[in-house]
Design a protein around this motif. Structure first.
Motif, PDB file in Angstrom:
ATOM      1  N   GLN A   1      -9.095  20.256 -38.197  1.00 28.27           N
ATOM      2  CA  GLN A   1      -7.856  19.509 -38.425  1.00 28.27           C
ATOM      3  C   GLN A   1      -6.849  20.298 -39.246  1.00 28.27           C
ATOM      4  O   GLN A   1      -7.129  20.669 -40.383  1.00 28.27           O
ATOM      5  N   THR A   2      -5.685  20.566 -38.660  1.00 29.88           N
ATOM      6  CA  THR A   2      -4.604  21.226 -39.400  1.00 29.88           C
ATOM      7  C   THR A   2      -3.284  20.520 -39.123  1.00 29.88           C
ATOM      8  O   THR A   2      -3.088  19.963 -38.049  1.00 29.88           O
ATOM      9  N   LYS A   3      -2.412  20.560 -40.078  1.00 25.19           N
ATOM     10  CA  LYS A   3      -1.042  20.014 -39.999  1.00 25.19           C
ATOM     11  C   LYS A   3      -0.958  18.543 -39.588  1.00 25.19           C
ATOM     12  O   LYS A   3      -0.810  17.653 -40.417  1.00 25.19           O
ATOM     13  N   THR A   4      -1.045  18.291 -38.271  1.00 23.84           N
ATOM     14  CA  THR A   4      -0.859  16.907 -37.808  1.00 23.84           C
ATOM     15  C   THR A   4      -1.911  16.533 -36.768  1.00 23.84           C
ATOM     16  O   THR A   4      -2.431  17.386 -36.059  1.00 23.84           O
ATOM     17  N   LYS A  53       1.168   9.446 -35.427  1.00 23.82           N
ATOM     18  CA  LYS A  53       1.107  10.805 -35.970  1.00 23.82           C
ATOM     19  C   LYS A  53       0.559  10.738 -37.387  1.00 23.82           C
ATOM     20  O   LYS A  53       1.061   9.981 -38.214  1.00 23.82           O
ATOM     21  N   ILE A  54      -0.491  11.519 -37.647  1.00 24.15           N
ATOM     22  CA  ILE A  54      -1.063  11.574 -38.989  1.00 24.15           C
ATOM     23  C   ILE A  54      -0.650  12.897 -39.604  1.00 24.15           C
ATOM     24  O   ILE A  54      -0.848  13.955 -39.012  1.00 24.15           O
ATOM     25  N   MET A  55      -0.046  12.824 -40.788  1.00 29.23           N
ATOM     26  CA  MET A  55       0.366  14.049 -41.480  1.00 29.23           C
ATOM     27  C   MET A  55      -0.719  14.409 -42.479  1.00 29.23           C
ATOM     28  O   MET A  55      -1.016  13.636 -43.389  1.00 29.23           O
ATOM     29  N   LYS A 107      -0.869   9.789 -44.586  1.00 26.26           N
ATOM     30  CA  LYS A 107       0.519   9.469 -44.202  1.00 26.26           C
ATOM     31  C   LYS A 107       0.614   9.381 -42.670  1.00 26.26           C
ATOM     32  O   LYS A 107       0.218  10.328 -41.968  1.00 26.26           O
ATOM     33  N   VAL A 108       1.096   8.272 -42.177  1.00 27.92           N
ATOM     34  CA  VAL A 108       1.194   8.116 -40.723  1.00 27.92           C
ATOM     35  C   VAL A 108       2.599   7.709 -40.295  1.00 27.92           C
ATOM     36  O   VAL A 108       3.372   7.192 -41.082  1.00 27.92           O
ATOM     37  N   GLU A 109       2.872   7.930 -39.032  1.00 27.91           N
ATOM     38  CA  GLU A 109       4.184   7.593 -38.483  1.00 27.91           C
ATOM     39  C   GLU A 109       3.979   7.179 -37.033  1.00 27.91           C
ATOM     40  O   GLU A 109       3.290   7.870 -36.279  1.00 27.91           O
ATOM     41  N   LEU A 110       4.572   6.050 -36.636  1.00 30.68           N
ATOM     42  CA  LEU A 110       4.465   5.634 -35.236  1.00 30.68           C
ATOM     43  C   LEU A 110       5.624   6.196 -34.435  1.00 30.68           C
ATOM     44  O   LEU A 110       6.777   6.095 -34.844  1.00 30.68           O
ATOM     45  N   GLY A 111       5.316   6.827 -33.316  1.00 32.97           N
ATOM     46  CA  GLY A 111       6.378   7.387 -32.482  1.00 32.97           C
ATOM     47  C   GLY A 111       6.079   7.169 -31.016  1.00 32.97           C
ATOM     48  O   GLY A 111       5.250   6.327 -30.667  1.00 32.97           O
TER      49      GLY A 111
END
Lengths: 179, 238
Positions: free
Chosen positions: A127-130, A176-178, A159-163
């Motif tokens: 696991q790297t970056k995202t 997306k998991i940061m 940290k997550v973001e829905l896209g």
């Protein structure tokens, strides 16, 4: 052969109006700021849950036993689309094959809804970056929905973001998991 | 622009999911004491579901608009044709659901897609047939063919013969809930909604035609009919 071909072509007909609606539930377990495992539940809509139970719960005991589950998976998921089971994972923007990391599907029928569960083991995935996680059916026969309230973390919350995942006339939710 | 489009598409799918869930939850609320409100909710939501559902591909919108581009027709005729397609579309779905459930007793979720596939091929052949017929008529009478009742019916039938999968799902669910009467009424209301959307595409084509200068619109019979032919071929090889 002809039958196989027909079955492969079938979902194309449905295009942009889905006929099966699935709510996804994601339960992450994290360790050292990385994803350790992810438990996924796909909750089928009421109408299709009933129709699928009618089709596959042949002994009518309101649950799918091993044999019925196998038949369900074989007929429904393997045959109707070439790229089941709809799971798409990317690490740092690159596709990751999950064949070695995914558990078999289990199916439960609860509160009149059919729920399909499986686990993705992330321990051996570098696991790297995202990390991008999405569920979609290119044919749009099945529509998957992600909602923030159905995404949970055990351990440290990442940290997550829905896209969106997008392609011509096609759109699906992507988490997306940061890292 | 692309983001806007994606958001709209996503909202459109979510709306269908919500309408679908409202129909199923209201079916569960029907009992001897509580009948009126859930049934009225089902019927009105089924109507909206029909309007939205027919906005997706399929349901004959491209076919009917290509057809109505070809000749000056009244809005009333366009409206009637939209409803004719929707009616045939729903009758096809109702009959196929009943045959699959009561007579053939098959694995519905699988067979229903196979049936849709074959019906689409039949529809494709009919559409190609109608296009050839229209080309022939146009050739015979030169530009501005006399599109009569016979060709109206063949167009409506060739598009409508594909069973509406949305109607099939509701019907089957209503059978499983033991409330088939409400299911049939829901299918009727859904079909009224679909008819509205399909009619609108015919009305738009009619309006486009009447607002186009005649030196351009004299090409419409050829363009419209070629679109019908291409649609038929596309559905056949899909």
């Amino acid at each position: 052969m002809i039958k196989k071909l027909i079955i492969l072509l079938l979902p194309i007909l449905s295009l942009a109006h889905p006929h099966i609606f699935i709510d996804t539930k994601l339960d992450f377990t994290t360790k050292n700021n990385k994803v350790d495992k992810l438990q996924v539940s796909w909750i089928f809509d009421d109408m299709n849950s009933q129709i699928l139970m009618m089709d596959f719960d042949t002994n009518r005991d309101k649950k799918l036993d091993k044999k019925e589950t196998q038949k369900f998976l074989k007929t429904y998921f393997n045959k109707l689309s070439k790229n089941r089971p709809f799971i798409h994972v990317k690490v740092a923007g690159k596709n990751v094959s999950l064949t070695k990391h995914i558990s078999p599907f289990s199916i439960k029928y609860k509160n009149n809804l059919l729920v399909m569960n499986f686990t993705v083991d992330f321990k051996k995935i570098k696991q790297t970056k995202t990390i991008d996680i999405g569920f979609w059916d290119e044919t749009n026969y099945t529509a998957f929905a992600m909602e923030p309230e159905r995404i949970k973390f055990k351990g440290k919350k990442l940290k997550v973001e829905l896209g969106f995942y997008e392609e011509d006339l096609f759109v699906a939710d992507v988490l997306k998991i940061m890292l | 622009m692309s983001d806007f489009f994606n958001t709209v598409l996503k909202e459109f799918i979510e709306l269908q999911q919500k309408l679908n869930a409202t129909i199923s939850s209201n079916f569960r609320e029907i009992n001897d004491e509580n009948m009126l409100l859930p049934v009225l909710t089902i019927l009105s939501v089924a109507f909206i579901y029909g309007v939205v559902h027919a906005m997706g591909p399929g349901h004959g919108k491209l076919l009917i608009s290509s057809y109505f581009l070809q000749k000056n027709r009244s809005y009333k005729e366009a409206f009637k044709m939209g409803y004719l397609i929707s009616l045939i579309h729903t009758i096809s779905a109702l009959s196929i659901s009943f045959i699959l459930y009561y007579i053939l007793e098959v694995i519905f979720s699988q067979t229903f897609q196979e049936v849709s596939f074959y019906m689409t091929k039949i529809s494709a052949l009919l559409i190609i047939g109608v296009a050839i017929y229209l080309f022939f008529e146009q050739h015979k009478e030169h530009i501005g063919a006399n599109l009569n009742q016979k060709s109206d019916l063949s167009i409506a039938f060739s598009a409508g013969v594909i069973p509406c999968p949305g109607v099939m799902t509701i019907i089957l669910f209503s059978i499983l809930m033991g409330n088939i009467t409400v299911g049939i009424f829901a299918a009727v209301f859904m079909s009224i909604g679909m008819g509205l959307t399909i009619s609108l595409s015919a009305i738009l084509a009619t309006a486009t035609r009447s607002k186009t200068p005649s030196r351009v619109s004299k090409l419409f019979p050829f363009i419209g009919n070629s679109m019908i032919l291409l649609l038929g071929i596309y559905l056949l090889i899909l």
